[in-house]
Write a protein that holds these residues in place. Sequence first.
Motif, short mmCIF file in Angstrom:
data_model
loop_
_atom_site.label_atom_id
_atom_site.label_comp_id
_atom_site.label_asym_id
_atom_site.label_seq_id
_atom_site.Cartn_x
_atom_site.Cartn_y
_atom_site.Cartn_z
N MET A 155 0.84 -1.20 0.00
CA MET A 155 0.00 0.00 0.00
C MET A 155 0.87 1.25 0.00
O MET A 155 1.81 1.35 0.79
N MET A 156 0.56 2.16 -0.91
CA MET A 156 1.21 3.46 -0.94
C MET A 156 0.30 4.44 -0.21
O MET A 156 -0.81 4.71 -0.67
N THR A 157 0.72 4.92 0.93
CA THR A 157 -0.11 5.79 1.74
C THR A 157 0.63 7.08 2.06
O THR A 157 1.87 7.15 1.95
N PRO A 158 -0.09 8.13 2.50
CA PRO A 158 0.58 9.37 2.91
C PRO A 158 1.56 9.14 4.05
O PRO A 158 2.51 9.91 4.23
N ALA A 159 1.34 8.06 4.82
CA ALA A 159 2.23 7.76 5.95
C ALA A 159 3.45 6.96 5.52
O ALA A 159 4.32 6.65 6.33
N THR A 161 5.07 3.75 2.57
CA THR A 161 4.76 2.52 1.83
C THR A 161 4.75 1.32 2.77
O THR A 161 5.70 1.10 3.53
#
Length: 374
Positions: A155-159, A161
């Motif tokens: 998952m690539m997230t703002p927090a 990878t």
Amino acid sequence: MQVFIAKEKESEKRVAAVPDTVRRLVRLGLSVAVETNAGVGSAIPDAAFEEAGATIVGPDAISQADVVLRVQSPPKETIAQLKKGALHISFLNPFSDSSPMADFASASVSAVSLEMMPRTTLAQKMDALSSQASIAGYAAVLMGADASPKILPMMMTPAGTIQPAKYFVIGVGVAGLQAIATAKRLGARVEAFDTRPVVAEQVQSLGAKFVQIDLGEMGQTEQGYAKELTPEQLELQRQGMAKVCSDSDVVITTAKLFGRPAPLLLTKDMLKGMAPGSVIVDLAASPTGGNVEGSKPGETVITEEGVQIIGCDTIENHSAQDASLMFASNLVNFIEHFWDEEAKTIKLDREDEIIAGCLMTHEGAIVHEKFANA
């Protein structure tokens, strides 16, 4: 001829018929009786069976049946109720408990053990072991995912990878292949190992990595099962797998040896190298002894290091409706294949390769060559 669909014990959610297979049996000219609430565990109400052409009956109706279909081996008292000359088709687990064979023979019942179905192209449509193994492989991935503290896909997230979960599948038969395919679809990084190098291409075709461990001369039986390893080969295998296990989030073991106890693949020392929260799903935990030291059928054991060992017991119940659909189809395929349209009966030709392979008792005797002298 009357076919009786038995209700299983409470812990077994599957059923030996679904509405579609009832219709197929009725089209052959058979009368179908379904025991009350037989399909409840698979979310199939009695009304659905009635709509398909079956009659809903009590358990005593089994004594009038010419053919009895069920999932598990029946209790001793049920065998005594069966009609003389009746045909009984189910899993019988004869290598773990051969005692029902004598009861079937005493009752003059022809008993077919689905585990003994030959692994041939012709018998493939009747192979209930394989159909249920595919459900088991799928369910094992979901059970592992549910128990693991990690998600499967990247998952690539703002927090930042999140890296994909790492799955290691040991044993690349039907269950193993389904586990690989399911874990890959859900986004996991998958590695797999089998003692049969011939399956490496199948593993790679599903997008997984095949783990190479040099065990010397290996192969498979005529039935397609892995050959039993020597103690030396087992130790080499454990050493090779230990490193992969230590780097895995979920390990699924599927290794079974037909007619023999399952091999012990993962020892307590190997589990010590796995991270806390790691999960092992042991598909061989019941009834063949298990691939993982310390696993218990139907229980989740947590080691001192925090590794979860899920010991599977009839894991097919996880998706009981579709497992029942596949199982019921296997049974009707068997009946249709041996149906004598002119005589309106099932012809048990003992010279036939399929019948010779799975018919355990007939005309008052134990007739299967592996058990006749037991």
